[in-house]
Design a protein around this motif. Structure first.
Motif, PDB file in Angstrom:
ATOM      1  N   GLN A 181       3.718   5.717  -5.804  1.00  0.00           N
ATOM      2  CA  GLN A 181       3.742   5.641  -7.269  1.00  0.00           C
ATOM      3  C   GLN A 181       2.426   6.117  -7.889  1.00  0.00           C
ATOM      4  O   GLN A 181       2.206   5.952  -9.087  1.00  0.00           O
ATOM      5  CB  GLN A 181       4.074   4.210  -7.707  1.00  0.00           C
ATOM      6  CG  GLN A 181       5.471   3.802  -7.293  1.00  0.00           C
ATOM      7  CD  GLN A 181       5.853   2.411  -7.775  1.00  0.00           C
ATOM      8  OE1 GLN A 181       5.290   1.860  -8.722  1.00  0.00           O
ATOM      9  NE2 GLN A 181       6.857   1.822  -7.123  1.00  0.00           N
ATOM     10  N   HIS A 182       1.563   6.686  -7.070  1.00  0.00           N
ATOM     11  CA  HIS A 182       0.257   7.207  -7.531  1.00  0.00           C
ATOM     12  C   HIS A 182      -0.588   6.129  -8.194  1.00  0.00           C
ATOM     13  O   HIS A 182      -1.287   6.372  -9.169  1.00  0.00           O
ATOM     14  CB  HIS A 182       0.447   8.414  -8.451  1.00  0.00           C
ATOM     15  CG  HIS A 182       1.294   9.477  -7.818  1.00  0.00           C
ATOM     16  ND1 HIS A 182       0.862  10.247  -6.760  1.00  0.00           N
ATOM     17  CD2 HIS A 182       2.574   9.875  -8.069  1.00  0.00           C
ATOM     18  CE1 HIS A 182       1.823  11.073  -6.392  1.00  0.00           C
ATOM     19  NE2 HIS A 182       2.882  10.869  -7.166  1.00  0.00           N
ATOM     20  N   LEU A 183      -0.489   4.915  -7.645  1.00  0.00           N
ATOM     21  CA  LEU A 183      -1.326   3.795  -8.073  1.00  0.00           C
ATOM     22  C   LEU A 183      -2.303   3.485  -6.949  1.00  0.00           C
ATOM     23  O   LEU A 183      -2.088   3.884  -5.804  1.00  0.00           O
ATOM     24  CB  LEU A 183      -0.472   2.568  -8.395  1.00  0.00           C
ATOM     25  CG  LEU A 183       0.507   2.715  -9.560  1.00  0.00           C
ATOM     26  CD1 LEU A 183       1.438   1.509  -9.633  1.00  0.00           C
ATOM     27  CD2 LEU A 183      -0.258   2.884 -10.866  1.00  0.00           C
ATOM     28  N   LEU A 210       0.827  -1.216   0.000  1.00  0.00           N
ATOM     29  CA  LEU A 210       0.000   0.000   0.000  1.00  0.00           C
ATOM     30  C   LEU A 210       0.860   1.265   0.000  1.00  0.00           C
ATOM     31  O   LEU A 210       0.562   2.225  -0.734  1.00  0.00           O
ATOM     32  CB  LEU A 210      -0.951  -0.001   1.188  1.00  0.00           C
ATOM     33  CG  LEU A 210      -2.116  -0.983   1.099  1.00  0.00           C
ATOM     34  CD1 LEU A 210      -2.898  -0.993   2.411  1.00  0.00           C
ATOM     35  CD2 LEU A 210      -3.036  -0.654  -0.074  1.00  0.00           C
ATOM     36  N   ARG A 211       1.924   1.280   0.787  1.00  0.00           N
ATOM     37  CA  ARG A 211       2.813   2.448   0.802  1.00  0.00           C
ATOM     38  C   ARG A 211       3.482   2.644  -0.564  1.00  0.00           C
ATOM     39  O   ARG A 211       3.585   3.771  -1.062  1.00  0.00           O
ATOM     40  CB  ARG A 211       3.865   2.312   1.904  1.00  0.00           C
ATOM     41  CG  ARG A 211       3.303   2.599   3.295  1.00  0.00           C
ATOM     42  CD  ARG A 211       4.401   2.618   4.358  1.00  0.00           C
ATOM     43  NE  ARG A 211       4.970   1.297   4.601  1.00  0.00           N
ATOM     44  CZ  ARG A 211       4.405   0.360   5.349  1.00  0.00           C
ATOM     45  NH1 ARG A 211       3.251   0.579   5.927  1.00  0.00           N
ATOM     46  NH2 ARG A 211       5.001  -0.806   5.519  1.00  0.00           N
ATOM     47  N   THR A 212       3.921   1.540  -1.180  1.00  0.00           N
ATOM     48  CA  THR A 212       4.563   1.635  -2.494  1.00  0.00           C
ATOM     49  C   THR A 212       3.582   2.134  -3.548  1.00  0.00           C
ATOM     50  O   THR A 212       3.912   3.007  -4.357  1.00  0.00           O
ATOM     51  CB  THR A 212       5.158   0.273  -2.903  1.00  0.00           C
ATOM     52  OG1 THR A 212       6.152  -0.089  -1.944  1.00  0.00           O
ATOM     53  CG2 THR A 212       5.769   0.328  -4.288  1.00  0.00           C
ATOM     54  N   VAL A 237      10.206  -1.750  -5.854  1.00  0.00           N
ATOM     55  CA  VAL A 237      10.854  -0.940  -4.825  1.00  0.00           C
ATOM     56  C   VAL A 237      11.004  -1.806  -3.587  1.00  0.00           C
ATOM     57  O   VAL A 237      10.011  -2.353  -3.089  1.00  0.00           O
ATOM     58  CB  VAL A 237      10.018   0.313  -4.471  1.00  0.00           C
ATOM     59  CG1 VAL A 237      10.635   1.054  -3.294  1.00  0.00           C
ATOM     60  CG2 VAL A 237       9.875   1.244  -5.658  1.00  0.00           C
ATOM     61  N   GLY A 238      12.228  -1.957  -3.089  1.00  0.00           N
ATOM     62  CA  GLY A 238      12.447  -2.790  -1.915  1.00  0.00           C
ATOM     63  C   GLY A 238      11.971  -4.209  -2.167  1.00  0.00           C
ATOM     64  O   GLY A 238      12.339  -4.835  -3.159  1.00  0.00           O
ATOM     65  N   ASP A 287      -4.233  -0.493 -10.252  1.00  0.00           N
ATOM     66  CA  ASP A 287      -4.683   0.122 -11.499  1.00  0.00           C
ATOM     67  C   ASP A 287      -3.547   0.452 -12.462  1.00  0.00           C
ATOM     68  O   ASP A 287      -3.720   1.252 -13.378  1.00  0.00           O
ATOM     69  CB  ASP A 287      -5.527   1.362 -11.201  1.00  0.00           C
ATOM     70  CG  ASP A 287      -4.775   2.431 -10.428  1.00  0.00           C
ATOM     71  OD1 ASP A 287      -3.604   2.204 -10.052  1.00  0.00           O
ATOM     72  OD2 ASP A 287      -5.369   3.497 -10.177  1.00  0.00           O
ATOM     73  N   GLY A 288      -2.413  -0.149 -12.297  1.00  0.00           N
ATOM     74  CA  GLY A 288      -1.288   0.030 -13.204  1.00  0.00           C
ATOM     75  C   GLY A 288      -0.166  -0.905 -12.786  1.00  0.00           C
ATOM     76  O   GLY A 288      -0.254  -1.580 -11.762  1.00  0.00           O
ATOM     77  N   VAL A 289       0.877  -0.928 -13.579  1.00  0.00           N
ATOM     78  CA  VAL A 289       2.012  -1.806 -13.284  1.00  0.00           C
ATOM     79  C   VAL A 289       2.989  -1.050 -12.388  1.00  0.00           C
ATOM     80  O   VAL A 289       3.532  -0.011 -12.789  1.00  0.00           O
ATOM     81  CB  VAL A 289       2.714  -2.265 -14.580  1.00  0.00           C
ATOM     82  CG1 VAL A 289       3.923  -3.132 -14.258  1.00  0.00           C
ATOM     83  CG2 VAL A 289       1.734  -3.009 -15.472  1.00  0.00           C
TER      84      VAL A 289
END
Length: 151
Positions: free
Chosen positions: A45-47, A39-41, A79-80, A73-75
């Motif tokens: 990334q505005h997803l 959720l944080r990632t 990250v981490g 809603d996107g790829v």
């Protein structure tokens, strides 16, 4: 518990997940951490999540190979520990499990037996989606098996 199994068509869905190799007793902690990381990632990334959190499991003795995250809603960009993945599209044999997660194996067994009786084959690894928060008295979990007609 009695399970009703249906076959539905779903679209392929991008998702973000965390992978882990986890002892059964450590699953709740792993899932909580994985879902939070995803959720944080997604937010950075505005997803956005487009469905409930899910988990895919492969059992290796007392250890689970786990992939846990959210359809989105996107790829996502890796990250981490968070990586992109895809939930398969096509036909899925589906049932709803209500209650204790310790008993969810019965739902998997019911779907697998139903598929055999109705001439379907498992096409890919199944996954489960957690409709309710685990603190709910009778949490609902959707179990989905990618399926194809047996030849």
């Amino acid at each position: 518990m009695s399970y009703v199994v249906t076959v539905e068509r779903v679209e392929e869905q991008p998702a973000a997940v965390v992978h882990g190799r986890v002892d059964v007793d450590d699953l709740p902690e792993f899932l909580g951490r994985a879902f939070g990381d995803v959720l944080r990632t997604l937010a950075t990334q505005h997803l956005h999540p487009v469905g409930p959190p899910f988990g895919r499991y492969q059992v290796d003795g007392d250890v689970f190979e786990v992939e846990a995250g959210f359809p989105c809603d996107g790829v996502p960009t890796p990250v981490g520990d968070v990586e992109p993945c895809t939930l398969p599209g096509g036909e899925v044999a589906t049932t709803l499990h209500t209650g204790d997660y310790q008993r969810i194996g019965a739902a998997y067994q019911a779907v697998a037996e139903w598929m055999g009786e109705h001439h379907w084959q498992i096409a890919a690894a199944p996954w489960e989606s957690y409709v309710d928060d685990p603190t709910v008295l009778e949490p609902r979990t959707i179990v989905r098996f990618p399926a194809r007609r047996a030849s």
